[in-house]
Design a protein around this motif. Structure first.
Motif, PDB file in Angstrom:
ATOM      1  N   VAL A 152     -67.911  21.742 -99.993  1.00  0.00           N
ATOM      2  CA  VAL A 152     -67.629  20.532-100.764  1.00  0.00           C
ATOM      3  C   VAL A 152     -67.148  20.890-102.167  1.00  0.00           C
ATOM      4  CG1 VAL A 152     -68.659  18.452-101.766  1.00  0.00           C
ATOM      5  CG2 VAL A 152     -69.183  19.100 -99.411  1.00  0.00           C
ATOM      6  N   GLU A 153     -67.747  21.872-102.794  1.00  0.00           N
ATOM      7  CA  GLU A 153     -67.322  22.263-104.135  1.00  0.00           C
ATOM      8  C   GLU A 153     -65.886  22.772-104.150  1.00  0.00           C
ATOM      9  OE1 GLU A 153     -70.483  24.919-105.300  1.00  0.00           O
ATOM     10  OE2 GLU A 153     -71.522  23.300-106.371  1.00  0.00           O
ATOM     11  N   ARG A 154     -65.499  23.540-103.135  1.00  0.00           N
ATOM     12  CA  ARG A 154     -64.113  24.019-103.059  1.00  0.00           C
ATOM     13  C   ARG A 154     -63.144  22.856-102.898  1.00  0.00           C
ATOM     14  NH1 ARG A 154     -66.346  28.529-100.391  1.00  0.00           N
ATOM     15  NH2 ARG A 154     -66.161  27.557 -98.352  1.00  0.00           N
ATOM     16  N   ALA A 155     -63.452  21.948-101.993  1.00  0.00           N
ATOM     17  CA  ALA A 155     -62.574  20.797-101.768  1.00  0.00           C
ATOM     18  C   ALA A 155     -62.491  19.925-103.019  1.00  0.00           C
ATOM     19  CB  ALA A 155     -63.065  19.974-100.579  1.00  0.00           C
ATOM     20  N   LEU A 156     -63.600  19.707-103.669  1.00  0.00           N
ATOM     21  CA  LEU A 156     -63.633  18.887-104.874  1.00  0.00           C
ATOM     22  C   LEU A 156     -62.824  19.537-105.998  1.00  0.00           C
ATOM     23  CD1 LEU A 156     -64.629  16.470-106.476  1.00  0.00           C
ATOM     24  CD2 LEU A 156     -66.766  17.705-106.868  1.00  0.00           C
ATOM     25  N   SER A 157     -62.987  20.821-106.184  1.00  0.00           N
ATOM     26  CA  SER A 157     -62.247  21.535-107.215  1.00  0.00           C
ATOM     27  C   SER A 157     -60.739  21.423-106.992  1.00  0.00           C
ATOM     28  CB  SER A 157     -62.683  22.998-107.237  1.00  0.00           C
ATOM     29  OG  SER A 157     -61.946  23.713-108.193  1.00  0.00           O
ATOM     30  N   GLU A 158     -60.304  21.643-105.766  1.00  0.00           N
ATOM     31  CA  GLU A 158     -58.880  21.522-105.437  1.00  0.00           C
ATOM     32  C   GLU A 158     -58.383  20.089-105.617  1.00  0.00           C
ATOM     33  OE1 GLU A 158     -57.396  22.986-101.744  1.00  0.00           O
ATOM     34  OE2 GLU A 158     -58.321  24.947-102.010  1.00  0.00           O
ATOM     35  N   ALA A 159     -59.177  19.126-105.198  1.00  0.00           N
ATOM     36  CA  ALA A 159     -58.776  17.723-105.310  1.00  0.00           C
ATOM     37  C   ALA A 159     -58.640  17.311-106.771  1.00  0.00           C
ATOM     38  CB  ALA A 159     -59.787  16.824-104.597  1.00  0.00           C
ATOM     39  N   LEU A 160     -59.527  17.783-107.617  1.00  0.00           N
ATOM     40  CA  LEU A 160     -59.439  17.465-109.042  1.00  0.00           C
ATOM     41  C   LEU A 160     -58.225  18.121-109.688  1.00  0.00           C
ATOM     42  CD1 LEU A 160     -63.219  17.640-109.928  1.00  0.00           C
ATOM     43  CD2 LEU A 160     -61.749  15.624-110.162  1.00  0.00           C
ATOM     44  N   ARG A 161     -57.918  19.352-109.290  1.00  0.00           N
ATOM     45  CA  ARG A 161     -56.707  20.011-109.798  1.00  0.00           C
ATOM     46  C   ARG A 161     -55.466  19.234-109.382  1.00  0.00           C
ATOM     47  NH1 ARG A 161     -59.083  24.914-108.984  1.00  0.00           N
ATOM     48  NH2 ARG A 161     -58.315  25.092-106.873  1.00  0.00           N
ATOM     49  N   ALA A 162     -55.430  18.811-108.136  1.00  0.00           N
ATOM     50  CA  ALA A 162     -54.280  18.034-107.633  1.00  0.00           C
ATOM     51  C   ALA A 162     -54.189  16.689-108.348  1.00  0.00           C
ATOM     52  CB  ALA A 162     -54.404  17.824-106.125  1.00  0.00           C
TER      53      ALA A 162
END
Length: 98
Positions: free
Chosen positions: A82-92
């Motif tokens: 979840v942290e990886r997905a969240l980090s990528e989503a916030l960057r996007a």
């Protein structure tokens, strides 16, 4: 769109965020994952709705999980996915709404 995965168990999570006026107005996710990852994603996404972008970037999944009673033994990978997905989503999201 952010993605997180755990190759060892096959968990896959996609997380999308939308913003308007500097706030998160949409959170969508889909996953093929264990129940721990599904619950962690749901918990994090529920918390994100309505936050400012700065508040969203400051989200720490660990305390959210602790407040909900934690994860079962052997399911710590759910937080990392979840942290990886969240980090990528916030960057996007920042790239779309500079």
């Amino acid at each position: 769109m952010g993605r997180g995965a755990n190759a060892a168990c096959g968990d896959e999570l996609e997380l999308g965020l939308w913003a308007q006026g500097g706030r998160v107005v949409g959170v969508r996710w889909r996953a093929r994952a264990c129940s721990a990852t599904l619950a962690t994603a749901s918990l994090a996404c529920e918390r994100l709705a309505g936050l400012s972008l700065e508040e969203a970037e400051a989200i720490d999944v660990g305390p959210l999980l602790a407040a909900a009673g934690g994860l079962p033994p052997g399911k710590g990978h759910a937080r990392a996915v979840v942290e990886r997905a969240l980090s990528e989503a916030l960057r996007a999201l920042r790239a779309r709404y500079p």
